[in-house]
Enzyme design. Structure first.
Site, PDB file in Angstrom:
ATOM      1  N   TYR A  97     -54.116  33.194 -17.090  1.00 45.46           N
ATOM      2  CA  TYR A  97     -53.150  34.105 -17.698  1.00 45.46           C
ATOM      3  C   TYR A  97     -52.756  35.168 -16.678  1.00 45.46           C
ATOM      4  CZ  TYR A  97     -56.649  37.811 -18.389  1.00 45.46           C
ATOM      5  OH  TYR A  97     -57.583  38.785 -18.201  1.00 45.46           O
ATOM      6  N   CYS A  98     -51.658  35.847 -16.950  1.00 51.01           N
ATOM      7  CA  CYS A  98     -51.189  36.945 -16.114  1.00 51.01           C
ATOM      8  C   CYS A  98     -50.535  37.978 -17.032  1.00 51.01           C
ATOM      9  CB  CYS A  98     -50.234  36.444 -15.033  1.00 51.01           C
ATOM     10  SG  CYS A  98     -48.731  35.657 -15.661  1.00 51.01           S
ATOM     11  N   LYS A  99     -49.501  38.639 -16.569  1.00 51.56           N
ATOM     12  CA  LYS A  99     -48.831  39.636 -17.408  1.00 51.56           C
ATOM     13  C   LYS A  99     -47.886  38.975 -18.406  1.00 51.56           C
ATOM     14  CE  LYS A  99     -45.954  43.751 -17.335  1.00 51.56           C
ATOM     15  NZ  LYS A  99     -45.256  44.732 -16.526  1.00 51.56           N
TER      16      LYS A  99
ATOM     17  N   GLY B 200     -46.936  35.268 -18.026  1.00 58.89           N
ATOM     18  CA  GLY B 200     -47.027  33.813 -18.000  1.00 58.89           C
ATOM     19  C   GLY B 200     -46.377  33.200 -16.779  1.00 58.89           C
TER      20      GLY B 200
ATOM     21  N   PHE C  80     -51.050  38.519 -20.896  1.00 61.61           N
ATOM     22  CA  PHE C  80     -52.190  39.311 -21.341  1.00 61.61           C
ATOM     23  C   PHE C  80     -51.945  39.980 -22.691  1.00 61.61           C
ATOM     24  CE2 PHE C  80     -54.324  43.593 -21.006  1.00 61.61           C
ATOM     25  CZ  PHE C  80     -55.592  43.154 -21.309  1.00 61.61           C
TER      26      PHE C  80
END
Length: 127
Positions: free
Chosen positions: A88-90, A92, A116
């Site tokens: 995951y990231c901020k 996607g 996130f």
């Protein structure tokens, strides 16, 4: 017909390349699906945001591997390619790119959980 054949061959090559590119994209999970996957033994949760983003808050149990780092490929090379990874990231975007890179490097079990905030809103615990 002779003029049409090269065009058809070019089209077939383009379509084939598009299918191959799609096959190299990690599947995207919804927050409930991500939670189910994370409950399975041996699943590794990777946060591919920057260390500053990670320090500001991350999912419980996540390991930070910064996709924007110049040594991201080296960090990935140290991971077990047989394990299952949830990324995951901020938003996607970086996790999509990271998943694609991992699949190209021979990893078989990589999924993208997206962003996130969406994962937190979906019930995953954050620290």
């Amino acid at each position: 017909m002779k003029k049409l054949l090269p065009s058809l061959l070019s089209l077939a090559l383009l379509l084939g390349a598009a299918v191959c590119a799609q096959a190299q994209t990690a599947p995207t999970l919804t927050p409930p699906q991500a939670q189910q996957q994370l409950a399975k033994s041996g699943t590794v949760l990777l946060d591919v945001r920057t260390p500053a983003e990670f320090a500001a808050g991350h999912l419980r149990g996540a390991r930070n591997v910064n996709f924007l780092s110049t040594d991201f490929a080296d960090q990935v090379a140290k991971l077990d390619p047989t394990a299952t990874y949830v990324l995951y990231c901020k938003s996607g975007n970086r996790s999509t790119q990271a998943g694609t890179l991992m699949l190209q490097k021979g990893f078989k079990n990589v999924v993208n959980a997206g962003g996130f905030e969406a994962l937190k809103a979906g019930g995953l615990a954050a620290e």
